[in-house]
Design a protein around this motif. Structure first.
Motif, PDB file in Angstrom:
ATOM      1  N   VAL A   1      -0.666   4.587   7.485  1.00  0.00           N
ATOM      2  CA  VAL A   1      -1.686   3.669   6.985  1.00  0.00           C
ATOM      3  C   VAL A   1      -1.651   3.528   5.462  1.00  0.00           C
ATOM      4  CG1 VAL A   1      -3.512   5.420   6.775  1.00  0.00           C
ATOM      5  CG2 VAL A   1      -4.121   3.043   7.232  1.00  0.00           C
ATOM      6  N   GLY A   2      -1.168   4.585   4.774  1.00  0.00           N
ATOM      7  CA  GLY A   2      -1.143   4.539   3.308  1.00  0.00           C
ATOM      8  C   GLY A   2      -0.194   3.510   2.735  1.00  0.00           C
ATOM      9  N   THR A   3       0.771   3.032   3.524  1.00  0.00           N
ATOM     10  CA  THR A   3       1.716   2.033   3.023  1.00  0.00           C
ATOM     11  C   THR A   3       1.141   0.632   3.026  1.00  0.00           C
ATOM     12  OG1 THR A   3       2.680   1.741   5.228  1.00  0.00           O
ATOM     13  CG2 THR A   3       3.694   3.392   3.796  1.00  0.00           C
ATOM     14  N   ALA A   4       0.000   0.453   3.683  1.00  0.00           N
ATOM     15  CA  ALA A   4      -0.571  -0.889   3.802  1.00  0.00           C
ATOM     16  C   ALA A   4      -1.937  -1.039   3.162  1.00  0.00           C
ATOM     17  CB  ALA A   4      -0.669  -1.270   5.285  1.00  0.00           C
ATOM     18  N   VAL A   5      -2.783  -0.018   3.282  1.00  0.00           N
ATOM     19  CA  VAL A   5      -4.194  -0.163   2.906  1.00  0.00           C
ATOM     20  C   VAL A   5      -4.466   0.124   1.431  1.00  0.00           C
ATOM     21  CG1 VAL A   5      -6.499   0.826   3.254  1.00  0.00           C
ATOM     22  CG2 VAL A   5      -5.051   0.278   5.229  1.00  0.00           C
ATOM     23  N   SER A   6      -3.883   1.175   0.883  1.00  0.00           N
ATOM     24  CA  SER A   6      -4.301   1.704  -0.424  1.00  0.00           C
ATOM     25  C   SER A   6      -3.398   1.248  -1.562  1.00  0.00           C
ATOM     26  CB  SER A   6      -4.348   3.236  -0.365  1.00  0.00           C
ATOM     27  OG  SER A   6      -3.183   3.753   0.265  1.00  0.00           O
ATOM     28  N   TRP A   7      -4.050   0.732  -2.637  1.00  0.00           N
ATOM     29  CA  TRP A   7      -3.346   0.227  -3.807  1.00  0.00           C
ATOM     30  C   TRP A   7      -4.125   0.601  -5.053  1.00  0.00           C
ATOM     31  CZ3 TRP A   7       1.127  -2.482  -2.572  1.00  0.00           C
ATOM     32  CH2 TRP A   7       1.250  -2.855  -1.218  1.00  0.00           C
ATOM     33  N   GLY A   8      -3.430   0.743  -6.189  1.00  0.00           N
ATOM     34  CA  GLY A   8      -4.134   1.061  -7.416  1.00  0.00           C
ATOM     35  C   GLY A   8      -3.236   1.007  -8.633  1.00  0.00           C
ATOM     36  N   GLU A   9      -3.859   1.051  -9.799  1.00  0.00           N
ATOM     37  CA  GLU A   9      -3.135   1.095 -11.067  1.00  0.00           C
ATOM     38  C   GLU A   9      -4.035   1.731 -12.125  1.00  0.00           C
ATOM     39  OE1 GLU A   9      -0.941  -1.900 -14.287  1.00  0.00           O
ATOM     40  OE2 GLU A   9      -1.340  -2.585 -12.243  1.00  0.00           O
ATOM     41  N   ALA A  10      -3.469   2.652 -12.886  1.00  0.00           N
ATOM     42  CA  ALA A  10      -4.230   3.330 -13.932  1.00  0.00           C
ATOM     43  C   ALA A  10      -4.794   2.320 -14.928  1.00  0.00           C
ATOM     44  CB  ALA A  10      -3.337   4.333 -14.659  1.00  0.00           C
ATOM     45  N   GLY A  11      -6.027   2.546 -15.328  1.00  0.00           N
ATOM     46  CA  GLY A  11      -6.653   1.672 -16.306  1.00  0.00           C
ATOM     47  C   GLY A  11      -7.009   0.299 -15.785  1.00  0.00           C
ATOM     48  N   VAL A  12      -6.867   0.077 -14.486  1.00  0.00           N
ATOM     49  CA  VAL A  12      -7.141  -1.239 -13.898  1.00  0.00           C
ATOM     50  C   VAL A  12      -8.154  -1.115 -12.759  1.00  0.00           C
ATOM     51  CG1 VAL A  12      -6.182  -3.268 -12.752  1.00  0.00           C
ATOM     52  CG2 VAL A  12      -4.852  -2.085 -14.523  1.00  0.00           C
ATOM     53  N   GLY A  13      -7.761  -0.451 -11.668  1.00  0.00           N
ATOM     54  CA  GLY A  13      -8.658  -0.319 -10.535  1.00  0.00           C
ATOM     55  C   GLY A  13      -7.928   0.100  -9.287  1.00  0.00           C
ATOM     56  N   VAL A  14      -8.640   0.058  -8.165  1.00  0.00           N
ATOM     57  CA  VAL A  14      -8.068   0.396  -6.865  1.00  0.00           C
ATOM     58  C   VAL A  14      -8.546  -0.621  -5.836  1.00  0.00           C
ATOM     59  CG1 VAL A  14      -7.716   2.864  -7.229  1.00  0.00           C
ATOM     60  CG2 VAL A  14      -9.944   2.041  -6.466  1.00  0.00           C
ATOM     61  N   VAL A  15      -7.731  -0.781  -4.781  1.00  0.00           N
ATOM     62  CA  VAL A  15      -8.025  -1.747  -3.722  1.00  0.00           C
ATOM     63  C   VAL A  15      -7.747  -1.109  -2.371  1.00  0.00           C
ATOM     64  CG1 VAL A  15      -7.430  -3.997  -2.728  1.00  0.00           C
ATOM     65  CG2 VAL A  15      -7.390  -3.696  -5.216  1.00  0.00           C
ATOM     66  N   ALA A  16      -8.614  -1.384  -1.398  1.00  0.00           N
ATOM     67  CA  ALA A  16      -8.353  -1.048  -0.004  1.00  0.00           C
ATOM     68  C   ALA A  16      -8.392  -2.343   0.791  1.00  0.00           C
ATOM     69  CB  ALA A  16      -9.393  -0.072   0.535  1.00  0.00           C
ATOM     70  N   THR A  17      -7.310  -2.667   1.498  1.00  0.00           N
ATOM     71  CA  THR A  17      -7.257  -3.870   2.327  1.00  0.00           C
ATOM     72  C   THR A  17      -6.921  -3.454   3.756  1.00  0.00           C
ATOM     73  OG1 THR A  17      -6.051  -5.940   2.738  1.00  0.00           O
ATOM     74  CG2 THR A  17      -4.899  -4.261   1.435  1.00  0.00           C
ATOM     75  N   GLN A  18      -7.800  -3.785   4.705  1.00  0.00           N
ATOM     76  CA  GLN A  18      -7.662  -3.241   6.056  1.00  0.00           C
ATOM     77  C   GLN A  18      -8.132  -4.216   7.115  1.00  0.00           C
ATOM     78  OE1 GLN A  18      -9.967   0.177   4.780  1.00  0.00           O
ATOM     79  NE2 GLN A  18     -11.688  -0.395   6.080  1.00  0.00           N
ATOM     80  N   SER A  19      -8.316  -3.734   8.344  1.00  0.00           N
ATOM     81  CA  SER A  19      -8.544  -4.527   9.538  1.00  0.00           C
ATOM     82  C   SER A  19      -7.251  -5.276   9.840  1.00  0.00           C
ATOM     83  CB  SER A  19      -9.744  -5.460   9.376  1.00  0.00           C
ATOM     84  OG  SER A  19     -10.057  -6.085  10.610  1.00  0.00           O
ATOM     85  N   PHE A  20      -7.225  -6.619   9.797  1.00  0.00           N
ATOM     86  CA  PHE A  20      -5.949  -7.334   9.775  1.00  0.00           C
ATOM     87  C   PHE A  20      -5.518  -7.332   8.316  1.00  0.00           C
ATOM     88  CE2 PHE A  20      -7.375  -8.604  13.876  1.00  0.00           C
ATOM     89  CZ  PHE A  20      -6.238  -8.933  14.594  1.00  0.00           C
ATOM     90  N   THR A  21      -4.563  -6.501   7.985  1.00  0.00           N
ATOM     91  CA  THR A  21      -4.291  -6.151   6.593  1.00  0.00           C
ATOM     92  C   THR A  21      -3.470  -7.204   5.868  1.00  0.00           C
ATOM     93  OG1 THR A  21      -4.286  -3.832   7.221  1.00  0.00           O
ATOM     94  CG2 THR A  21      -3.332  -4.378   5.088  1.00  0.00           C
ATOM     95  N   ASN A  22      -4.045  -7.779   4.839  1.00  0.00           N
ATOM     96  CA  ASN A  22      -3.295  -8.672   3.961  1.00  0.00           C
ATOM     97  C   ASN A  22      -2.803  -7.827   2.783  1.00  0.00           C
ATOM     98  OD1 ASN A  22      -2.379 -10.592   2.100  1.00  0.00           O
ATOM     99  ND2 ASN A  22      -3.844 -12.120   2.808  1.00  0.00           N
ATOM    100  N   LYS A  23      -1.563  -7.351   2.882  1.00  0.00           N
ATOM    101  CA  LYS A  23      -1.047  -6.452   1.849  1.00  0.00           C
ATOM    102  C   LYS A  23      -1.049  -7.094   0.468  1.00  0.00           C
ATOM    103  CE  LYS A  23       2.167  -3.888   4.814  1.00  0.00           C
ATOM    104  NZ  LYS A  23       3.590  -3.456   4.944  1.00  0.00           N
ATOM    105  N   SER A  24      -0.890  -8.408   0.420  1.00  0.00           N
ATOM    106  CA  SER A  24      -0.837  -9.079  -0.886  1.00  0.00           C
ATOM    107  C   SER A  24      -2.121  -8.884  -1.672  1.00  0.00           C
ATOM    108  CB  SER A  24      -0.560 -10.576  -0.708  1.00  0.00           C
ATOM    109  OG  SER A  24      -1.722 -11.279  -0.291  1.00  0.00           O
ATOM    110  N   PHE A  25      -3.233  -8.615  -0.979  1.00  0.00           N
ATOM    111  CA  PHE A  25      -4.506  -8.424  -1.672  1.00  0.00           C
ATOM    112  C   PHE A  25      -4.451  -7.221  -2.615  1.00  0.00           C
ATOM    113  CE2 PHE A  25      -7.682 -10.626   1.431  1.00  0.00           C
ATOM    114  CZ  PHE A  25      -7.032 -11.825   1.214  1.00  0.00           C
ATOM    115  N   GLY A  26      -3.587  -6.240  -2.311  1.00  0.00           N
ATOM    116  CA  GLY A  26      -3.468  -5.080  -3.182  1.00  0.00           C
ATOM    117  C   GLY A  26      -2.969  -5.464  -4.564  1.00  0.00           C
ATOM    118  N   LEU A  27      -1.742  -5.953  -4.635  1.00  0.00           N
ATOM    119  CA  LEU A  27      -1.149  -6.302  -5.924  1.00  0.00           C
ATOM    120  C   LEU A  27      -1.832  -7.505  -6.560  1.00  0.00           C
ATOM    121  CD1 LEU A  27       2.648  -5.745  -5.184  1.00  0.00           C
ATOM    122  CD2 LEU A  27       1.072  -4.260  -6.421  1.00  0.00           C
ATOM    123  N   ARG A  28      -2.199  -8.494  -5.758  1.00  0.00           N
ATOM    124  CA  ARG A  28      -2.863  -9.681  -6.317  1.00  0.00           C
ATOM    125  C   ARG A  28      -4.249  -9.327  -6.847  1.00  0.00           C
ATOM    126  NH1 ARG A  28      -3.161 -13.536  -1.587  1.00  0.00           N
ATOM    127  NH2 ARG A  28      -4.215 -14.913  -3.075  1.00  0.00           N
TER     128      ARG A  28
END
Length: 326
Positions: free
Chosen positions: A54-81
């Motif tokens: 699950v960690g390859t799809a849901v969890s995203w982040g960057e130092a000094g910026v923030g973190v994102v969790a995208t789940q259910s029907f996972t739109n991975k692009s929401f992490g980086l975007r």
């Protein structure tokens, strides 16, 4: 057109429309938390699911910026975007609105965004599978879908609020465990992940990810994440001990190594480098005693000891080297 054919036509059209709106993205029905430590400014995202890796799809982040969790029907692009939008100066809610604005699958999405200020935005689509919901506040958001019951999100929120004195990583794991204790994913459990990022980006971005732990497939992924976190803490002591060795502060180095060994007394790696540090500090007799026990468990460590003088990691006389490798 006959009435029954007309009704069939309407039903078929509805089916086609429904299928076209339902995304083909990978499933990650799950529970997660995005959070910020108010004291350190570090940001984290943690997740558990009955879904492989699950960690390859849901969890995203960057130092000094923030973190994102995208789940259910996972739109991975929401992490980086989502992170890119935060870097442009958008608030989490503005970023969320932009991401969802042209997403035909928005009703099936569950997304949480947290920025470096601790502001959050959370979306739970109306087509997320029950029980689904979220709760958020300053510095955190918890969200879940396809849960066994409606107690999971409240349990996560309460655990976050009740454990402000814990280090961020341990606090995140406690929240995951609270979700599981309350019922968790209706399908069970399989994988988990924990990411922690620095409050500020540095000139060494490779060091800005403070912690990155993943369990891709396990009968008890949260227990395993918790175990790995303890190992990580022990190796923090080892790394600090190495720094003291470089400064020739041997007493401080030994304190750090001993702290690590107390956490994992059966770990041969920790025992071994503690013994080598003793040897380099002219405590050959004590080092030899430790090494003999290690060699009995695995003779390859004796061969490694013989190789250390060549690269300057063991600085002892020939006589002492014989004592250490007997």
């Amino acid at each position: 057109m006959k009435p029954i054919l007309f009704l069939i036509g309407i039903f078929t059209t509805f089916q086609i429309m429904s299928q076209s709106q339902k995304p083909n993205d990978p499933l990650a029905h799950t529970y997660s938390i995005v959070a910020r430590d108010a004291k350190t400014g570090e940001m984290a995202v943690a997740v558990q699911s009955h879904w492989f890796s699950v960690g390859t799809a849901v969890s995203w982040g960057e130092a000094g910026v923030g973190v994102v969790a995208t789940q259910s029907f996972t739109n991975k692009s929401f992490g980086l975007r989502g992170l890119a939008l935060l870097k442009q100066g958008k608030s989490p809610q503005e970023a969320m609105d932009i991401l969802l604005s042209d997403d035909e699958g928005r009703d099936f999405r569950q997304v949480a965004i947290l920025d470096k200020q601790g502001r959050v935005a959370t979306h739970t689509g109306q087509s997320c599978i029950d029980f689904a919901g979220h709760a958020n506040g300053d510095n955190f958001s918890v969200q879940a879908n396809m849960m066994l019951n409606d107690k999971v999100v409240p349990a996560m929120e309460k655990t976050w609020n009740d454990n402000s004195g814990m280090p961020l990583a341990e606090r995140m794991v406690a929240v995951l465990q609270a979700a599981e204790n309350a019922g968790g994913d209706i399908r069970g459990k399989q994988s988990a992940a924990l990411l922690v990022y620095a409050a500020k980006a540095s000139s060494e971005p490779w060091n800005d990810k403070v912690l990155d732990l993943r369990v891709d497939d396990s009968e008890n992924p949260i227990m395993e994440i918790d175990r790995l976190l303890k190992v990580f803490r022990a190796y923090e002591h080892m790394n600090q001990g190495d720094l003291y060795v470089e400064r020739n502060e041997m007493e401080s180095a030994m304190n750090e190594y001993n702290a690590a060994m107390k956490m994992f007394p059966e770990n041969l790696e920790m025992q071994y480098w503690t013994a080598i540090t003793l040897a380099n500090g002219s405590q050959v007799e004590g080092a030899s005693e430790m090494l003999q026990t290690i060699y009995e468990a695995d003779g390859n460590w004796r061969e490694l000891t013989k190789r250390l003088p060549k690269v300057g990691l063991l600085n002892v006389s020939e006589e002492s080297l014989k004592e250490l490798t007997k």
